[in-house]
Design a protein around this motif. Structure first.
Motif, short mmCIF file in Angstrom:
data_model
loop_
_atom_site.label_atom_id
_atom_site.label_comp_id
_atom_site.label_asym_id
_atom_site.label_seq_id
_atom_site.Cartn_x
_atom_site.Cartn_y
_atom_site.Cartn_z
N ASP A 18 0.84 -1.21 0.00
CA ASP A 18 0.00 0.00 0.00
C ASP A 18 0.87 1.26 0.00
N GLN A 19 1.86 1.28 0.89
CA GLN A 19 2.72 2.46 1.01
C GLN A 19 3.52 2.71 -0.26
N ALA A 20 3.79 1.66 -1.03
CA ALA A 20 4.54 1.80 -2.27
C ALA A 20 3.65 2.13 -3.46
N GLY A 21 2.35 2.31 -3.22
CA GLY A 21 1.46 2.76 -4.28
C GLY A 21 0.69 1.68 -4.99
N TYR A 22 0.74 0.45 -4.51
CA TYR A 22 -0.04 -0.64 -5.11
C TYR A 22 -1.48 -0.58 -4.61
N ASP A 23 -2.35 -1.30 -5.29
CA ASP A 23 -3.75 -1.40 -4.88
C ASP A 23 -4.00 -2.82 -4.40
N VAL A 24 -3.96 -3.02 -3.08
CA VAL A 24 -4.25 -4.33 -2.50
C VAL A 24 -5.77 -4.49 -2.51
N VAL A 25 -6.27 -5.44 -3.29
CA VAL A 25 -7.71 -5.57 -3.50
C VAL A 25 -8.33 -6.64 -2.62
N GLY A 26 -7.51 -7.50 -2.01
CA GLY A 26 -8.07 -8.53 -1.15
C GLY A 26 -7.02 -9.19 -0.30
N GLU A 53 -8.76 -25.89 0.69
CA GLU A 53 -10.13 -26.24 0.29
C GLU A 53 -10.70 -25.30 -0.76
N VAL A 54 -10.15 -24.11 -0.87
CA VAL A 54 -10.65 -23.12 -1.83
C VAL A 54 -9.56 -22.88 -2.89
N THR A 55 -9.93 -22.91 -4.15
CA THR A 55 -8.95 -22.70 -5.22
C THR A 55 -8.63 -21.23 -5.38
N GLY A 56 -7.51 -20.96 -6.06
CA GLY A 56 -7.17 -19.59 -6.38
C GLY A 56 -8.24 -18.93 -7.23
N THR A 57 -8.82 -19.67 -8.16
CA THR A 57 -9.90 -19.11 -8.98
C THR A 57 -11.13 -18.82 -8.13
N GLY A 58 -11.35 -19.66 -7.11
CA GLY A 58 -12.46 -19.40 -6.20
C GLY A 58 -12.27 -18.12 -5.41
N VAL A 59 -11.03 -17.86 -5.00
CA VAL A 59 -10.72 -16.60 -4.30
C VAL A 59 -10.97 -15.42 -5.23
N LEU A 60 -10.46 -15.50 -6.45
CA LEU A 60 -10.66 -14.40 -7.40
C LEU A 60 -12.14 -14.16 -7.67
#
Length: 355
Positions: A18-26, A53-60
């Protein structure tokens, strides 16, 4: 660049990005008790999920993204008990699924790059074979990956805290790691004349008010003195999370016997010591209970959560929520934001956002 933080905890890795200017979305973590702290301090959604139990695509999907949409995936999966034998025979083995599931999630989420943080011993486990295995798995899913062990004190954190970092890039060359800008002790000799003196416990605590055991204060003792205190208070916050552990007389008497920098006289607690003002702190620990590991340099007590946060370089407007034991766990397990920020800035200097 859009970023998702896996195994996010309280969000120390996210805070640096965040401090470096990125957008942490989750942020994703199986521990729901971290949600209030993460969401209070980040404009991002907390996803309570077990990545076995949850896939990366499920997180997205829960965050409203498709594979390939986010630029980066960051995270620090615990590696307790990681076993190469288990990884080869059963990727869901409870001893190692956290690391292997980070790799699996990166594969499924398809970011342009990733950062994985871990304890330094992951690079030497099983005579280096675990490191070789991890790098080979990242290579198989298409990421050119480099690694380095970084000490937070080298980047302006008032704590000697070494962590292994892996940076993988889907296209192009390996990403270089940030150069150290501070010394990590007053005695350290370096080849670079540009390395600044270390930030110390005094730098971290100097403007915080003295406390008796069990006491809480909400006003600073003084104006900020020095660059580090000014940075911690740059947003003009009120003082929060500054309550001392409520020790009994026996604990206070033990702490009184230890001079700054010395171990506190316990038979079974070898890591308990009194901090020394003029040096960075040793590595902060998490601890499952609302007890203490380090004592204050001059007050006869353990540290407040705010003092722990200062040693980790969390700014003072970063509010920790929940039971005190969880706050101690969150501050002890976190990646120091200033260390994370140094890594994040190096990535943005070398990798253009995905288009």
């Amino acid at each position: 660049m859009d970023v998702v933080d896996l195994f996010c905890g309280a969000g120390g890795l996210s805070a640096g990005f965040d401090q470096a200017g990125y957008d942490v979305v989750g942020g994703v973590d199986f521990e729901g008790a971290f949600a209030a702290t993460f969401e209070h301090n980040h404009d991002a959604e907390f996803v309570e999920a077990d990545l076995s139990e949850v896939t990366g695509t499920g997180v997205l999907d829960r965050l409203g993204y498709d594979p390939g949409d986010v630029d980066g995936v960051i995270g620090g999966p615990p590696c307790q008990g990681f076993s190469l034998a288990g990884a080869k025979t059963d990727p869901a083995d409870e001893r190692n699924f956290l690391v292997t599931n980070f790799i699996k999630s990166v594969y499924e989420m398809e970011p342009d790059w990733f950062v994985m943080e871990n304890v330094p011993r992951i690079t030497t486990m099983e005579d280096g074979k675990v490191l070789e295995y991890i790098l080979s798995q990242f290579d198989k899913i298409g990421y050119r990956t480099g690694w380095s062990v970084l000490n937070a004190a080298d980047y302006g954190v008032p704590q000697n805290r070494k962590r292994a970092f892996f940076i993988g890039h889907k296209a192009g060359e390996k990403v270089a790691f940030p150069e150290a800008t501070f010394r990590n002790s007053t005695e350290q000799q370096t080849l670079s004349a540009d390395r600044r003196p270390p930030r110390t416990v005094r730098d971290a605590f100097g403007d915080l008010p003295s406390l008796d055991p069990g006491e809480q204060k909400t006003a600073y003792a003084s104006d900020p003195d020095g660059e580090y205190q000014r940075e911690m208070r740059r947003n003009g916050p009120e003082l929060t999370n500054h309550r001392a552990p409520n020790h009994g007389d026996t604990v206070v008497e033990r702490i009184e016997k230890a001079a700054p920098g010395e171990k506190i006289p316990y038979d079974s607690w070898s890591q308990k010591r009194r901090l020394a003002d003029g040096e960075p702190a040793p590595t902060l620990l998490a601890g499952p209970r609302p007890t203490y590991h380090f004592a204050h340099p001059s007050d006869d007590r353990g540290l407040s959560v705010r003092e722990r946060a200062r040693l980790q370089s969390f700014p003072d407007d970063y509010l920790f929520k929940g039971p005190i034991a969880k706050q101690r766990q969150m501050t002890g397990n976190a990646v120091p934001p200033l260390l994370s920020r140094a890594v994040a800035r190096e990535i943005s200097a070398q990798i253009a956002p995905a288009t």
